[in-house]
Design a protein around this motif. Sequence first.
Motif, short mmCIF file in Angstrom:
data_model
loop_
_atom_site.label_atom_id
_atom_site.label_comp_id
_atom_site.label_asym_id
_atom_site.label_seq_id
_atom_site.Cartn_x
_atom_site.Cartn_y
_atom_site.Cartn_z
N PRO A 167 0.83 -1.21 0.00
CA PRO A 167 0.00 0.00 0.00
C PRO A 167 0.87 1.26 0.00
O PRO A 167 1.97 1.27 0.58
CB PRO A 167 -0.80 -0.11 1.31
CG PRO A 167 0.04 -0.97 2.19
CD PRO A 167 0.81 -1.92 1.29
N CYS A 168 0.38 2.31 -0.64
CA CYS A 168 1.13 3.58 -0.63
C CYS A 168 0.58 4.51 0.45
O CYS A 168 1.23 5.47 0.83
CB CYS A 168 1.06 4.25 -1.99
SG CYS A 168 -0.60 4.74 -2.47
N SER A 169 -0.64 4.22 0.92
CA SER A 169 -1.26 5.05 1.96
C SER A 169 -1.93 4.17 2.99
O SER A 169 -2.67 3.25 2.62
CB SER A 169 -2.33 5.97 1.37
OG SER A 169 -1.75 6.87 0.49
N MET A 170 -1.70 4.48 4.27
CA MET A 170 -2.36 3.77 5.36
C MET A 170 -2.73 4.79 6.42
O MET A 170 -1.85 5.51 6.92
CB MET A 170 -1.44 2.70 5.95
CG MET A 170 -1.04 1.63 4.96
SD MET A 170 0.34 0.65 5.56
CE MET A 170 -0.51 -0.51 6.57
N HIS A 171 -4.00 4.86 6.75
CA HIS A 171 -4.47 5.86 7.70
C HIS A 171 -5.60 5.28 8.55
O HIS A 171 -6.19 4.26 8.20
CB HIS A 171 -4.99 7.10 6.97
CG HIS A 171 -3.94 7.78 6.15
ND1 HIS A 171 -3.02 8.64 6.72
CD2 HIS A 171 -3.64 7.72 4.84
CE1 HIS A 171 -2.21 9.10 5.77
NE2 HIS A 171 -2.56 8.54 4.62
N ILE A 172 -5.91 5.98 9.63
CA ILE A 172 -7.10 5.63 10.40
C ILE A 172 -8.09 6.77 10.25
O ILE A 172 -7.83 7.90 10.68
CB ILE A 172 -6.75 5.36 11.89
CG1 ILE A 172 -5.83 4.14 11.98
CG2 ILE A 172 -8.02 5.15 12.71
CD1 ILE A 172 -5.36 3.79 13.38
N ASP A 173 -9.20 6.45 9.62
CA ASP A 173 -10.23 7.47 9.33
C ASP A 173 -11.53 7.14 10.05
O ASP A 173 -11.84 5.96 10.26
CB ASP A 173 -10.57 7.46 7.83
CG ASP A 173 -9.44 8.01 6.96
OD1 ASP A 173 -8.57 8.72 7.48
OD2 ASP A 173 -9.46 7.70 5.75
N PRO A 174 -12.31 8.16 10.36
CA PRO A 174 -13.69 7.87 10.79
C PRO A 174 -14.45 7.27 9.60
O PRO A 174 -14.22 7.69 8.47
CB PRO A 174 -14.27 9.23 11.17
CG PRO A 174 -13.30 10.24 10.70
CD PRO A 174 -12.02 9.60 10.32
N VAL A 175 -15.32 6.33 9.87
CA VAL A 175 -16.05 5.67 8.77
C VAL A 175 -16.91 6.69 8.02
O VAL A 175 -17.20 6.52 6.84
CB VAL A 175 -16.87 4.48 9.33
CG1 VAL A 175 -18.10 4.95 10.09
CG2 VAL A 175 -17.25 3.51 8.22
N GLU A 176 -17.25 7.79 8.69
CA GLU A 176 -18.06 8.85 8.06
C GLU A 176 -17.30 9.53 6.92
O GLU A 176 -17.90 10.16 6.06
CB GLU A 176 -18.46 9.91 9.11
CG GLU A 176 -19.58 9.50 10.04
CD GLU A 176 -19.17 8.48 11.08
OE1 GLU A 176 -17.96 8.35 11.36
OE2 GLU A 176 -20.07 7.81 11.64
N LYS A 177 -15.97 9.39 6.92
CA LYS A 177 -15.18 10.07 5.88
C LYS A 177 -15.29 9.36 4.53
O LYS A 177 -15.03 9.95 3.49
CB LYS A 177 -13.71 10.13 6.33
CG LYS A 177 -12.78 10.86 5.41
CD LYS A 177 -11.42 11.07 6.06
CE LYS A 177 -10.40 11.60 5.08
NZ LYS A 177 -9.78 10.57 4.25
N LYS A 178 -15.73 8.09 4.53
CA LYS A 178 -15.74 7.31 3.27
C LYS A 178 -16.64 7.91 2.19
O LYS A 178 -16.20 7.87 1.03
CB LYS A 178 -16.12 5.85 3.58
CG LYS A 178 -15.20 5.18 4.61
CD LYS A 178 -13.77 5.16 4.13
CE LYS A 178 -12.77 5.74 5.10
NZ LYS A 178 -11.47 6.03 4.53
N PRO A 179 -17.83 8.40 2.29
CA PRO A 179 -18.65 8.43 3.49
C PRO A 179 -19.55 7.19 3.58
O PRO A 179 -20.19 6.81 2.60
CB PRO A 179 -19.53 9.67 3.25
CG PRO A 179 -19.64 9.79 1.77
CD PRO A 179 -18.41 9.16 1.17
N CYS A 180 -19.58 6.58 4.77
CA CYS A 180 -20.56 5.55 5.09
C CYS A 180 -21.30 6.03 6.32
O CYS A 180 -20.72 6.09 7.41
CB CYS A 180 -19.87 4.22 5.38
SG CYS A 180 -19.48 3.27 3.93
N PHE A 181 -22.55 6.41 6.16
CA PHE A 181 -23.31 6.99 7.27
C PHE A 181 -24.22 5.97 7.96
O PHE A 181 -24.71 6.23 9.05
CB PHE A 181 -24.18 8.15 6.76
CG PHE A 181 -23.42 9.46 6.61
CD1 PHE A 181 -22.04 9.51 6.72
CD2 PHE A 181 -24.10 10.65 6.37
CE1 PHE A 181 -21.35 10.72 6.59
CE2 PHE A 181 -23.43 11.86 6.25
CZ PHE A 181 -22.05 11.88 6.36
#
Lengths: 59, 323
Positions: free
Chosen positions: B40-54
């Motif tokens: 992978p070139c990017s690995m992060h921890i995001d809130p699921v809302e950022k995908k966005p999956c509400f």
Amino acid sequence: MTRREFFKSVFQIGAAIAVSAYFIKNKILPSFTKATNLKKYPGSITKLPNNFTQGKWRG
Amino acid sequence: MTIQCQLCPKQCIIKPGQSGECRVRINIDDVLRTVVYSYPCSMHIDPVEKKPCFHFLPGTAAFSLATVGCNLHCKNCQNWEISQANPEDSEAFFCPPEKLVELAKTHQCASLAYTYTDPVIYYEYTLDTSKLAKEAGVRNILVTAGYINKEPWKELMKFTDAARIDLKSISDDFYRENCYATLKPVLDILVLTKECGVHLEVINLVIPTLNDSPQEIGKLSKWVKANLGVDTPLHFLQFYPQYKMVNLPPTSAETLDTARQIAMAEGMKYVYIGNIASRNGQNTYCPKCKKMLIERSGFTVLQNRLKDGACPDCGEKIYGVWK
């Protein structure tokens, strides 16, 4: 041509079409094959971070 | 010998030593190789809302990753620095599937999100990681343009918990002119995802003059309603000038509000506005009694009143995965 011969030839043609369609679908048209791994990455490799932040990318 | 890749509808015919349009599937010694598996070139921890999956585990964290490459080349790509990059010019981490699952668990992420570029092009890496994640109790979210053939998609759906798929436009011309792709395969994948019983959310990036007319928004909403159902969350996102599309202005708040109103008038129950601050467009309301159920600000859940996936006031069941 008798009625019996007519229906026989219709059935034979229908069967030939069905067998051909099956053959084309399964033998000639390729199905999905997974790619195998290339063990070495062509770009440069960097160390895994200790902390993972929120991504700057969309999605 | 040339090889034809069967992963996506582009079905690239790849000469020895060359890659498909996605840049990451290469013909080496007459064998199709994926060069980004475990890289992978990017690995992060995001809130699921950022995908966005509400409507999928609100308020939880998603361990998010991407490799370089993409099978589409959208002129307005928001992540073009990685999606349109060549692997040989890019830096990557070495992180095999088992390590990814371990990282997600260590960091208490409820899900792994395959995102930023398109998990379609790192298909084998996504598939193997998804299998391990499922065994370990970590959910899998695909954030994708849905430009993939049905056979590989069906296999991936067995291990997928949620899919957030772009419906960039309801016009084939738009797909051809702006993404170098076609519309029908995307529509087929949206329907197939629903048929597979996978949680689905649809997004539409509203671009001024290209796909923002009320007629087009209405047509898109009608299609989603007829083919995916009124429960499917539909997100209208703000366009921002990027990559090869810097000649257009950002989408106005009024246009996004209008799009939301049109979709709701068509009967869609959960319509959201994203990439821009909105007073009502980010919250979830009960379609029956109209009370607010989930209050959001940006990617943060301020309040979640759902009780066992239902409205606490009238008992209406709300579409989604809530635990």
